[in-house]
Design a protein around this motif. Structure first.
Motif, PDB file in Angstrom:
ATOM      1  N   GLN A 181      -6.207  -3.552   9.286  1.00 19.97           N
ATOM      2  CA  GLN A 181      -7.170  -2.435   9.086  1.00 19.97           C
ATOM      3  C   GLN A 181      -7.567  -2.009  10.339  1.00 19.97           C
ATOM      4  OE1 GLN A 181      -9.689   0.129   6.333  1.00 19.97           O
ATOM      5  NE2 GLN A 181      -8.941  -1.716   5.059  1.00 19.97           N
ATOM      6  N   LYS A 205      -3.453   0.701   7.760  1.00 16.29           N
ATOM      7  CA  LYS A 205      -3.616  -0.728   7.548  1.00 16.29           C
ATOM      8  C   LYS A 205      -2.022  -1.027   8.060  1.00 16.29           C
ATOM      9  CE  LYS A 205      -6.734   1.322   4.184  1.00 16.29           C
ATOM     10  NZ  LYS A 205      -7.504   1.912   2.503  1.00 16.29           N
ATOM     11  N   PHE A 215     -12.136   7.106  -3.928  1.00 20.80           N
ATOM     12  CA  PHE A 215     -13.852   7.888  -3.059  1.00 20.80           C
ATOM     13  C   PHE A 215     -14.225   9.307  -4.083  1.00 20.80           C
ATOM     14  CE2 PHE A 215     -10.511   6.066   0.268  1.00 20.80           C
ATOM     15  CZ  PHE A 215     -11.508   5.278   1.183  1.00 20.80           C
ATOM     16  N   HIS A 266     -17.716  -4.418   5.395  1.00 16.85           N
ATOM     17  CA  HIS A 266     -15.999  -3.999   4.585  1.00 16.85           C
ATOM     18  C   HIS A 266     -15.991  -5.131   3.499  1.00 16.85           C
ATOM     19  CE1 HIS A 266     -13.777  -1.644   7.740  1.00 16.85           C
ATOM     20  NE2 HIS A 266     -14.319  -2.585   8.650  1.00 16.85           N
ATOM     21  N   ARG A 289       0.821  -1.356   0.213  1.00 19.11           N
ATOM     22  CA  ARG A 289      -0.078  -0.085   0.026  1.00 19.11           C
ATOM     23  C   ARG A 289       0.873   1.181  -0.033  1.00 19.11           C
ATOM     24  NH1 ARG A 289      -5.839  -1.041   1.296  1.00 19.11           N
ATOM     25  NH2 ARG A 289      -6.035  -3.008   1.932  1.00 19.11           N
ATOM     26  N   GLU A 306      -7.191   2.193  -3.777  1.00 21.86           N
ATOM     27  CA  GLU A 306      -6.143   1.225  -3.870  1.00 21.86           C
ATOM     28  C   GLU A 306      -6.737   0.369  -5.887  1.00 21.86           C
ATOM     29  OE1 GLU A 306      -8.478  -2.532  -1.486  1.00 21.86           O
ATOM     30  OE2 GLU A 306      -5.910  -2.393  -1.110  1.00 21.86           O
ATOM     31  N   GLU A 330      -3.498   6.354   6.588  1.00 18.88           N
ATOM     32  CA  GLU A 330      -4.087   7.716   6.011  1.00 18.88           C
ATOM     33  C   GLU A 330      -4.673   8.156   6.943  1.00 18.88           C
ATOM     34  OE1 GLU A 330      -4.146   3.550   3.276  1.00 18.88           O
ATOM     35  OE2 GLU A 330      -5.531   4.663   3.182  1.00 18.88           O
ATOM     36  N   GLY A 331      -4.997   9.342   6.257  1.00 20.38           N
ATOM     37  CA  GLY A 331      -5.935  10.703   6.895  1.00 20.38           C
ATOM     38  C   GLY A 331      -7.736   9.643   6.697  1.00 20.38           C
ATOM     39  N   PHE A 332      -8.163   9.972   6.930  1.00 10.12           N
ATOM     40  CA  PHE A 332     -10.112   9.503   6.550  1.00 10.12           C
ATOM     41  C   PHE A 332     -10.616  10.734   5.394  1.00 10.12           C
ATOM     42  CE2 PHE A 332     -13.950   9.102   7.104  1.00 10.12           C
ATOM     43  CZ  PHE A 332     -14.555   7.934   6.726  1.00 10.12           C
ATOM     44  N   VAL A 333     -11.159   9.732   4.738  1.00  8.83           N
ATOM     45  CA  VAL A 333     -11.286  10.711   3.773  1.00  8.83           C
ATOM     46  C   VAL A 333     -13.173  10.886   4.199  1.00  8.83           C
ATOM     47  CG1 VAL A 333     -11.591  10.433   1.199  1.00  8.83           C
ATOM     48  CG2 VAL A 333      -9.649  10.089   1.663  1.00  8.83           C
TER      49      VAL A 333
HETATM   50  P1  AMP Z   1      -9.052  -0.578   1.374  1.00 10.18           P
HETATM   51  O1  AMP Z   1      -8.843  -2.456   2.236  1.00 10.18           O
HETATM   52  O2  AMP Z   1      -8.186   0.173   1.497  1.00 10.18           O
HETATM   53  O3  AMP Z   1     -10.392  -0.930   0.480  1.00 10.18           O
HETATM   54  O4  AMP Z   1     -10.259  -0.362   2.405  1.00 10.18           O
HETATM   55  C1  AMP Z   1     -11.734  -1.013   2.739  1.00 10.18           C
HETATM   56  C2  AMP Z   1     -12.810   0.121   2.887  1.00 10.18           C
HETATM   57  O5  AMP Z   1     -12.283   1.190   4.154  1.00 10.18           O
HETATM   58  C3  AMP Z   1     -12.866   0.988   1.840  1.00 10.18           C
HETATM   59  O6  AMP Z   1     -13.455   0.397   0.966  1.00 10.18           O
HETATM   60  C4  AMP Z   1     -13.435   2.337   2.753  1.00 10.18           C
HETATM   61  O7  AMP Z   1     -14.854   1.851   3.151  1.00 10.18           O
HETATM   62  C5  AMP Z   1     -12.935   2.160   3.923  1.00 10.18           C
HETATM   63  N1  AMP Z   1     -11.558   3.199   4.187  1.00 10.18           N
HETATM   64  C6  AMP Z   1     -10.033   2.714   3.646  1.00 10.18           C
HETATM   65  N2  AMP Z   1      -9.217   3.602   3.733  1.00 10.18           N
HETATM   66  C7  AMP Z   1     -10.140   4.767   3.694  1.00 10.18           C
HETATM   67  C8  AMP Z   1     -10.126   6.447   3.798  1.00 10.18           C
HETATM   68  N3  AMP Z   1      -8.659   6.619   3.999  1.00 10.18           N
HETATM   69  N4  AMP Z   1     -11.014   7.401   4.787  1.00 10.18           N
HETATM   70  C9  AMP Z   1     -11.721   6.701   4.441  1.00 10.18           C
HETATM   71  N5  AMP Z   1     -12.640   5.682   4.621  1.00 10.18           N
HETATM   72  C10 AMP Z   1     -11.304   4.515   4.060  1.00 10.18           C
END
Ligand code: AMP
Length: 360
Positions: free
Chosen positions: A157, A146, A256, A215, A106, A270, A181-184
């Motif tokens: 995560q 994560k 996002f 998730h 990542r 990602e 990561e900052g929360f988006v």
């Molecule tokens: P990922 O494994 O990176 O795909 O993350 C799984 C889920 O967590 C994503 O589909 C989002 O719903 C949430 N998520 C992950 N990263 C973020 C972020 N930086 N800000 C807000 N939500 C996140």
């Protein structure tokens, strides 16, 4: 490298449902398939002409496998880099080692995307608890910690809220190298599923809007219902990523959708260097499915039309959802897919159902 003709053999590393559906698409085009996977009850074994059940670190078995196929692809991003290098030294590996190595970590992935000038969440590499405290100072809360590698479906995560103890969060992930990561604050989660050929031809399917439950992807809807500009921006971002990785095959870019100054923009979350769950709707909902596109691209063939056939909804069947198969069989217009997994564990993707409605 000349194209692999019908009658040739596609090697697939990984034996899950994605490998299974790639093998089915390859069969449709008159190709043979050989699946390599260590797991005994791999869904893809059932539909491939040949399979090898050996470890990803078994160099001798990998060499024999490579010798028996014409081109190699993979269906999951955690193929060890060394495995990929052994295969790539013998046969074309598509997508290649760089695409795999960049997207399976990542931090490498976000650094690569950010270097292209494409927006991501703010991020920092975290190797220890002290790093985490420093990164939290810079990024602020809420934030998401994560693991750099091997995370999927929300595994690996933790959310760090204002009241979360940083040491507890760090311990939850057991000292694995991480990224903070900052929360988006997003309006929607979307993905671009697209294909790129050896010669650089690129074709994207329409933007997908994805909703998750616990998730895990629950539903994909197309059209995504976002502005035309945001959709064009999303596709342009995916095209630049594919180009920069010299990518061959299907990839998915998860993003996002955020609102800035009254306009919708995308932030990349990602990249999946493979066919993707949010592209399953294309089997019935597009002129060419993501699996056919992938086979075409990795064999050196021209891409098919990515045109959508209607308004489409794809719903995953998770765990015991798949017990409803009889009911779904009876529903006109519901296209049922089951992956042949024997045990319906909670959270396990057992199948999906796609519904195509009249074109809007
Ligand atoms: P990922 O494994 O990176 O795909 O993350 C799984 C889920 O967590 C994503 O589909 C989002 O719903 C949430 N998520 C992950 N990263 C973020 C972020 N930086 N800000 C807000 N939500 C996140």
């Amino acid at each position: 490298v000349s194209p692999i003709g019908p009658g040739g053999t596609l090697g697939i590393v990984g034996g899950g449902q994605l490998g299974r559906i790639i093998a089915l698409a390859a069969a449709r085009y008159g190709l043979k398939t050989h699946v390599y996977c260590p797991d005994p009850d791999s869904p893809a074994f059932e539909v491939a002409g040949r399979h090898t059940r050996r470890g990803y670190d078994d160099e001798a078995a990998l060499v024999v496998f490579a010798d028996q196929v014409d081109v190699v692809t993979y269906e999951f991003e955690n193929v060890p880099r060394r495995t990929a290098e052994i295969l790539a030294a013998r046969k074309p590996l598509r997508p290649g080692v760089i695409a795999l190595a960049t997207t399976q970590d990542r931090f490498a992935e976000k650094s690569f995307v950010a270097k292209l000038g494409i927006p991501t969440a703010p991020f920092r590499a975290v190797g220890g608890e002290a790093d985490l405290l420093g990164a939290l100072e810079e990024i602020g809360r809420p934030a998401v910690l994560k693991t750099r590698r091997f995370g999927y479906d929300g595994k690996g995560q933790v959310m760090i809220r204002p009241e979360t103890s940083a040491s507890d969060a760090w311990r939850t992930l057991r000292g694995a190298p991480c990224i903070l990561e900052g929360f988006v604050d997003f309006e929607e989660e979307v993905s671009v599923v697209a294909a790129r050929t050896v010669g650089g031809e690129f074709a994207a399917f329409d933007l997908c809007a994805n909703t998750h439950s616990h998730h895990i992807l629950d539903t994909t809807r197309v059209p995504a219902g976002v502005s035309g500009e945001a959709e064009r921006e999303a596709v342009a971002v995916a095209a630049r990523i594919a180009e920069a990785l010299d990518y061959v095959g299907v990839l998915a870019v998860e993003m996002f959708l955020v609102r800035r100054g009254g306009e919708e923009h995308v932030v990349v979350n990602e990249i999946a260097p493979r066919v993707h769950n949010s592209g399953h709707w294309t089997i019935e909902g597009a002129a060419t499915s993501q699996f056919e596109q992938h086979v075409r691209a990795v064999c050196g063939w021209p891409l098919g039309s990515a045109e959508r056939r209607g308004r489409v909804e794809m719903k995953n069947l998770i765990g015991h959802d798949a017990d409803r198969w009889r009911e779904l069989l009876g529903e006109p217009g519901a296209h049922l897919h089951l992956y042949g997994k024997s045990e319906a564990r909670p959270g396990r993707k057992m199948g999906h159902v796609t519904r195509v409605f009249a074109k809007p």
